[in-house]
Design a protein around this motif. Structure first.
Motif, PDB file in Angstrom:
ATOM      1  N   ILE A   1       0.829  -1.212   0.000  1.00 19.77           N
ATOM      2  CA  ILE A   1       0.000   0.000   0.000  1.00 19.77           C
ATOM      3  C   ILE A   1       0.863   1.262   0.000  1.00 19.77           C
ATOM      4  N   TYR A   2       2.036   1.183   0.619  1.00 19.39           N
ATOM      5  CA  TYR A   2       2.889   2.367   0.739  1.00 19.39           C
ATOM      6  C   TYR A   2       3.995   2.418  -0.305  1.00 19.39           C
TER       7      TYR A   2
ATOM      8  N   SER B   1       4.528   4.312  -5.942  1.00 20.78           N
ATOM      9  CA  SER B   1       3.527   4.667  -6.953  1.00 20.78           C
ATOM     10  C   SER B   1       2.147   4.904  -6.341  1.00 20.78           C
ATOM     11  N   HIS B   2       1.915   4.463  -5.103  1.00 18.32           N
ATOM     12  CA  HIS B   2       0.623   4.666  -4.461  1.00 18.32           C
ATOM     13  C   HIS B   2       0.687   5.748  -3.389  1.00 18.32           C
ATOM     14  N   HIS B   3       1.728   5.740  -2.590  1.00 25.44           N
ATOM     15  CA  HIS B   3       1.974   6.778  -1.592  1.00 25.44           C
ATOM     16  C   HIS B   3       3.375   7.317  -1.848  1.00 25.44           C
TER      17      HIS B   3
ATOM     18  N   HIS C   1      -7.009   3.385   4.844  1.00 24.00           N
ATOM     19  CA  HIS C   1      -6.655   2.036   4.393  1.00 24.00           C
ATOM     20  C   HIS C   1      -6.757   1.005   5.509  1.00 24.00           C
TER      21      HIS C   1
END
Length: 140
Positions: free
Chosen positions: A83-84, A87-89, A106
């Motif tokens: 999730i981190y 490209s996402h965060h 999340h």
């Protein structure tokens, strides 16, 4: 007499073997609040900025995000998690989280308050540290 001693010894060995074979496996420990949420591989070495970032992370972030950013059950999410990934965060998401806090979105850990006592250099080095550990775990 010798035969009865041998029979008794044999029976004793059979009883021990049966106990060992039938002994229930210990139950895995029930996760406790504060336990790490993920297992990670640490890089063999950290760069100089990442090492400074680890020091700052340990002082400010590890209370909730766990040792080596592995998260803490009931406290805060692992940052060494897909999730981190950048490209996402992206790095700016981390900067904004420190400055402004984050509403829970999340994970069910609740909101993260803004963090104080960190310089811009501290935050930059924390991000470098987290990214190096993420890369060591295939998160790019």
């Amino acid at each position: 007499m010798k035969k009865s001693v041998l029979l008794a010894a044999g029976a004793g060995l059979i009883a021990i073997a049966a106990f060992v074979a039938l002994k229930p496996e210990p139950r895995p420990a029930t996760p406790q609040k504060g336990d790490a949420l993920v297992e990670i591989t640490l890089p063999a070495t950290l760069g100089a900025e990442a090492a400074m970032g680890k020091t700052a992370f340990d002082a400010t972030c590890a209370t909730c995000h766990g040792e080596n950013a592995t998260g803490r059950l009931g406290m805060g999410p692992p940052l060494i998690h897909k999730i981190y990934e950048p490209s996402h965060h992206g790095d700016m998401a981390f900067i904004m989280a420190v400055q402004n806090g984050v509403r829970a979105h999340h994970w069910p850990f609740g909101d993260m308050p803004p963090q104080t006592g960190l310089t811009q250099a501290d935050v930059k080095n924390i991000i470098i540290y987290v990214r190096e550990v993420q890369r060591a775990n295939g998160i790019m």
